[in-house]
Design an enzyme around this catalytic site. Structure first.
Site, PDB file in Angstrom:
ATOM      1  N   TRP A  97      -4.758   9.749  -0.135  1.00 47.44           N
ATOM      2  CA  TRP A  97      -4.062  10.722   0.717  1.00 47.44           C
ATOM      3  C   TRP A  97      -4.418  12.142   0.309  1.00 47.44           C
ATOM      4  CZ3 TRP A  97      -0.657   9.297   4.701  1.00 47.44           C
ATOM      5  CH2 TRP A  97      -0.434   7.924   4.812  1.00 47.44           C
ATOM      6  N   ARG A 117       0.836  -1.191   0.000  1.00 46.35           N
ATOM      7  CA  ARG A 117       0.000   0.000   0.000  1.00 46.35           C
ATOM      8  C   ARG A 117       0.874   1.246   0.000  1.00 46.35           C
ATOM      9  NH1 ARG A 117      -4.629  -2.404  -1.516  1.00 46.35           N
ATOM     10  NH2 ARG A 117      -5.654  -3.564   0.151  1.00 46.35           N
ATOM     11  N   THR A 118       0.317   2.337  -0.490  1.00 45.70           N
ATOM     12  CA  THR A 118       1.027   3.611  -0.409  1.00 45.70           C
ATOM     13  C   THR A 118       1.197   4.001   1.053  1.00 45.70           C
ATOM     14  OG1 THR A 118       0.080   4.333  -2.517  1.00 45.70           O
ATOM     15  CG2 THR A 118       0.996   6.039  -1.086  1.00 45.70           C
ATOM     16  N   GLN A 119       2.429   4.215   1.463  1.00 47.40           N
ATOM     17  CA  GLN A 119       2.704   4.514   2.862  1.00 47.40           C
ATOM     18  C   GLN A 119       2.722   6.011   3.149  1.00 47.40           C
ATOM     19  OE1 GLN A 119       3.114   2.021   5.287  1.00 47.40           O
ATOM     20  NE2 GLN A 119       2.309   0.831   3.589  1.00 47.40           N
ATOM     21  N   GLN A 120       2.952   6.808   2.130  1.00 48.77           N
ATOM     22  CA  GLN A 120       2.963   8.252   2.315  1.00 48.77           C
ATOM     23  C   GLN A 120       2.827   8.911   0.954  1.00 48.77           C
ATOM     24  OE1 GLN A 120       6.871   8.705   4.093  1.00 48.77           O
ATOM     25  NE2 GLN A 120       7.703   9.467   2.172  1.00 48.77           N
TER      26      GLN A 120
END
Length: 265
Positions: free
Chosen positions: A148, A41-44
């Site tokens: 995000w 998954r995209t962490q940031q």
């Protein structure tokens, strides 16, 4: 924890070659793919936009955002439009990850196209768009794979202005003045003083001047902002997004700040 796999080093030489390029028929029997057992998954966020400002005024909703998308601390992309019209009565402004915003734009385009093909004379208003985005953001958060972004949704429906917020957690609220990013800390007091505490709503000229002043303050104070920006208005007549505008800024006040430049006393 360091979330960037490239910084973790590589496995031992007996498992992989330098570039992890073993052909399948030559791959050692004990070789394992470190990422095969888990979904990544995209962490940031990586390429991000900063503040979006929005207020109610006499004729409807006015929203402003600069045109910068930063790659970390690098001011990389300087012509990004972060204000997206949706249908004929709604505007969406986004801060946060720009690739996630592109995905949101895609699903909103699909939604408006589907609504149009019904041919029933109905189109989505700002309240419906906001509710849809709130459900999307909460659903992605519940899958531990959030988008995000922090989004502002504004528009006019049945002659009444609508302005609301939703973020990557699915948190929602509405107010007469809203801001995301650094603007939620430094611009909101200026907006509330002029809008929420005023006895009557601002005229279009007053609203435009207010947002321009706030964008100027953010450019002075926010290292991830730019002096090029756009303003969008939503009225009963429809949605309008301006061409790129440029702030009139002055930095000569810095000469009087102790410790700035070549001052020695």
């Amino acid at each position: 924890m360091d979330h960037f796999p490239t910084n973790w080093g590589r496995p031992r030489n007996e498992l992989y070659d330098q570039y992890n390029t073993f052909p399948l028929h030559h791959r050692p029997a004990n070789a394992q793919n470190a990422f095969a057992d888990g979904v990544q998954r995209t962490q940031q966020p990586i390429v991000t936009g900063t503040s979006v400002l929005a207020i109610q005024y006499q004729d409807g909703i006015m929203m402003a955002a600069d045109n910068l998308a930063s790659y970390g601390s690098l001011a990389r992309f300087k012509d990004i439009q972060r204000l997206q019209p949706v249908g004929t009565r709604t505007i969406v402004g986004a801060s946060g990850d720009m690739s996630d915003f592109q995905y949101i734009q895609h699903i909103l385009d699909e939604l408006t196209t589907e609504e149009f093909t019904y041919g029933d004379g109905h189109d989505l208003g700002p309240a419906e768009v906001h509710e849809y985005l709130a459900r999307v953001m909460y659903a992605r958060r519940s899958k531990i794979n959030p988008l995000w972004n922090a989004l502002l949704v504004g528009g006019v429906e049945n002659g009444k202005p609508f302005l609301a917020y939703v973020d990557l957690l699915g948190t929602t609220y509405s107010a007469r003045s809203l801001a995301t990013g650094y603007g939620a800390h430094i611009a909101i007091p200026l907006l509330r003083t002029a809008v929420d505490n005023a006895s009557q709503l601002l005229t279009e000229e007053e609203a435009r001047t207010l947002l321009t002043d706030c964008m100027r303050v953010l450019f002075y104070r926010d290292a991830r902002s730019l002096d090029k920006y756009q303003i969008a208005t939503v009225t009963s007549a429809g949605v309008s997004v301006s061409d790129q505008l440029k702030l009139d800024t002055k930095w000569d006040f810095a000469e009087g700040i102790r410790g700035y430049g070549s001052q020695t006393q």
